[in-house]
Design an enzyme around this catalytic site. Structure first.
Site, PDB file in Angstrom:
ATOM      1  N   THR A 142       0.829  -1.210   0.000  1.00  0.00           N
ATOM      2  CA  THR A 142       0.000   0.000   0.000  1.00  0.00           C
ATOM      3  C   THR A 142       0.859   1.254   0.000  1.00  0.00           C
ATOM      4  OG1 THR A 142      -1.888  -1.072   1.071  1.00  0.00           O
ATOM      5  CG2 THR A 142      -1.717   1.318   1.309  1.00  0.00           C
TER       6      THR A 142
ATOM      7  N   ASN B  98      -4.306  -9.794  -8.283  1.00  0.00           N
ATOM      8  CA  ASN B  98      -4.537 -10.428  -6.992  1.00  0.00           C
ATOM      9  C   ASN B  98      -5.814 -11.252  -6.931  1.00  0.00           C
ATOM     10  OD1 ASN B  98      -5.308  -7.505  -7.163  1.00  0.00           O
ATOM     11  ND2 ASN B  98      -6.531  -8.035  -5.366  1.00  0.00           N
TER      12      ASN B  98
ATOM     13  N   GLN C  88       1.916  -9.695  -6.028  1.00  0.00           N
ATOM     14  CA  GLN C  88       1.570 -11.117  -6.065  1.00  0.00           C
ATOM     15  C   GLN C  88       2.575 -11.949  -6.863  1.00  0.00           C
ATOM     16  OE1 GLN C  88      -0.854 -12.583  -4.449  1.00  0.00           O
ATOM     17  NE2 GLN C  88      -2.080 -10.847  -3.768  1.00  0.00           N
TER      18      GLN C  88
ATOM     19  N   ALA D 172       6.065  -8.492   1.029  1.00  0.00           N
ATOM     20  CA  ALA D 172       6.627  -9.705   1.636  1.00  0.00           C
ATOM     21  C   ALA D 172       5.583 -10.744   2.015  1.00  0.00           C
ATOM     22  CB  ALA D 172       7.440  -9.329   2.870  1.00  0.00           C
ATOM     23  N   HIS D 173       4.457 -10.324   2.568  1.00  0.00           N
ATOM     24  CA  HIS D 173       3.549 -11.298   3.174  1.00  0.00           C
ATOM     25  C   HIS D 173       2.715 -12.089   2.165  1.00  0.00           C
ATOM     26  CE1 HIS D 173      -0.524  -9.346   3.008  1.00  0.00           C
ATOM     27  NE2 HIS D 173       0.210  -8.263   2.821  1.00  0.00           N
TER      28      HIS D 173
ATOM     29  N   CYS E  19     -16.696  -5.309   1.533  1.00  0.00           N
ATOM     30  CA  CYS E  19     -17.865  -5.247   2.417  1.00  0.00           C
ATOM     31  C   CYS E  19     -17.898  -3.892   3.126  1.00  0.00           C
ATOM     32  CB  CYS E  19     -17.806  -6.367   3.450  1.00  0.00           C
ATOM     33  SG  CYS E  19     -17.834  -8.022   2.745  1.00  0.00           S
TER      34      CYS E  19
END
Length: 387
Positions: free
Chosen positions: A91, A161, A190, A211-212, A331
């Site tokens: 981000t 993604n 990604q 990284a995650h 949502c």
């Protein structure tokens, strides 16, 4: 003392929960941390002392750890280490490149992640084909109509993604280079571990990494950027990262990411398993659509519709069956909206709202996807039989 009476349905529910094998298939949201990453972070937090900006012994040791991590990442993506800026994640990297220069215009991929698409108040979205690929004719026309003046940025998400679609970056860059003062940014959050990445060979100007998404820690990412791009510092302060991103570096996370990159497994085998799963699902439900089916895709991602069954219903039902998957929709205030990514590829909202994302990774087994396939088909049959 009176005995507490536990409702029978609660007992059955607890027993079922204990017997249920939970299978995680939401790697594109976040991947489980690789053991090597956890070990490296623990060691760093215990053994590494010193601010990397300090000139004493401990500070120099921390600086060496950061720079060796930068070198490992740069080598994996075929970039110069000086081009790598450590950030807090995808981000921040996207916001930095999109908002860090006086762009006259930003042409953005309509399937971009929200961290890019929402970084600007009025993004100028490009067009995509039904397969989710950037419409190159539309891009060229936009460039002809926009040529001359202040710099222009083209921002692309690849691989996607939600669908895994890989964009034709080389062709996009070729169009950009035929005009003056045009720069190309790719959000490749990604991409690590799922496809080969060469910053140098792609000839792009900036790249976002995270990284995650590949088994590293959350809260760390990178912006890879050439000196030619007119980018200003996004975080100002102590002058870290060569004054391009101030703030004391997240040393433990950087060390963990380095370890994850070095231990990163090859995931190409997942492609065969996903193709088999898609074929079985479509045989059971011929009306189902796989988004980006005929495009080049990341090896671990399937986005498929279940006709007549809203994706939020699928997510909840499959969660009860033990599977973690994603609707890929936002949502807000209890309302489920259709994914912007899927809607750009499928204007029919009734169809788009039945899309479900299945994303696998380093812990996924073939049996996991086979079990999911069986549960997906059972849900389809149960829903249609009730109707």
């Amino acid at each position: 003392m009176d005995k507490i009476k536990v409702p029978a349905n609660l007992i059955l529910s607890c027993m079922r929960e204990q017997m249920l094998k939970r299978i995680y298939l939401d790697y594109n949201a976040t991947a489980p941390i690789l053991p090597a990453c956890i070990e490296a972070m623990n060691k760093t937090m215990v053994e590494v002392l010193g601010n990397s900006s300090s000139v004493h012994h401990w500070g120099q040791g921390t600086r060496r750890l950061i720079e060796s991590s930068r070198q490992v990442l740069a080598e994996i993506i075929n970039a110069h280490p000086d081009h790598v800026i450590f950030t807090s994640g995808g981000t921040e990297s996207n916001n930095h490149v999109l908002r860090g220069a006086a762009w006259r215009k930003v042409l953005i991929d309509p399937t971009a992640h929200d961290s890019a698409f929402k970084a600007l108040e009025h993004p100028e979205a490009l067009s995509v084909t039904k397969g989710g690929l950037i419409d190159l004719f539309d891009l060229h026309k936009r460039m002809v109509d926009s040529s001359g003046g202040q710099p222009i940025l083209i921002s692309i998400n690849s691989p996607n993604n939600e669908t895994g679609v890989i964009q034709p970056i080389e062709q996009i860059v070729q169009i950009a280079r035929s005009f003056a003062n045009v720069f190309v940014h790719v959000d490749a959050s990604q991409g690590l571990g799922k496809l080969p990445i060469s910053f140098r060979d792609l000839d792009i100007d900036a790249m976002t990494l995270c990284a995650h998404k590949m088994g590293g820690p959350q809260g760390i990412g990178a912006l890879v950027v050439r000196e030619t791009i007119p980018l200003q510092s996004f975080m100002r302060g102590g002058g870290q990262e060569k004054s391009r991103r101030s703030g004391s570096e997240n040393v433990a996370a950087i060390a963990g990411w380095k370890a994850a990159l070095e231990a990163m497994p090859n995931l190409e085998h997942l492609r065969t398993w996903h193709h088999k799963m898609e074929a079985t699902l479509k045989k059971a439900s011929p009306a189902s659509l796989v988004f980006g089916e005929n495009a080049a895709r990341a090896c671990n991602t399937t986005n498929i519709t279940m006709p007549g069954v809203p994706n939020h219903t699928q997510v909840m039902s499959l969660d009860l069956a033990g599977f973690a998957v994603s609707a890929g929709s936002a949502c807000s205030s209890g309302k489920v909206s259709v994914s912007r990514v899927i809607k750009s590829m499928m204007p029919d909202e009734e169809v788009a709202q039945t899309a479900l994302r299945i994303s696998s990774g380093w812990q996924t087994t073939q049996d996991d996807l086979e079990r999911f396939t069986e549960s997906w088909i059972n849900l389809l049959n149960q829903t249609h039989s009730r109707k």
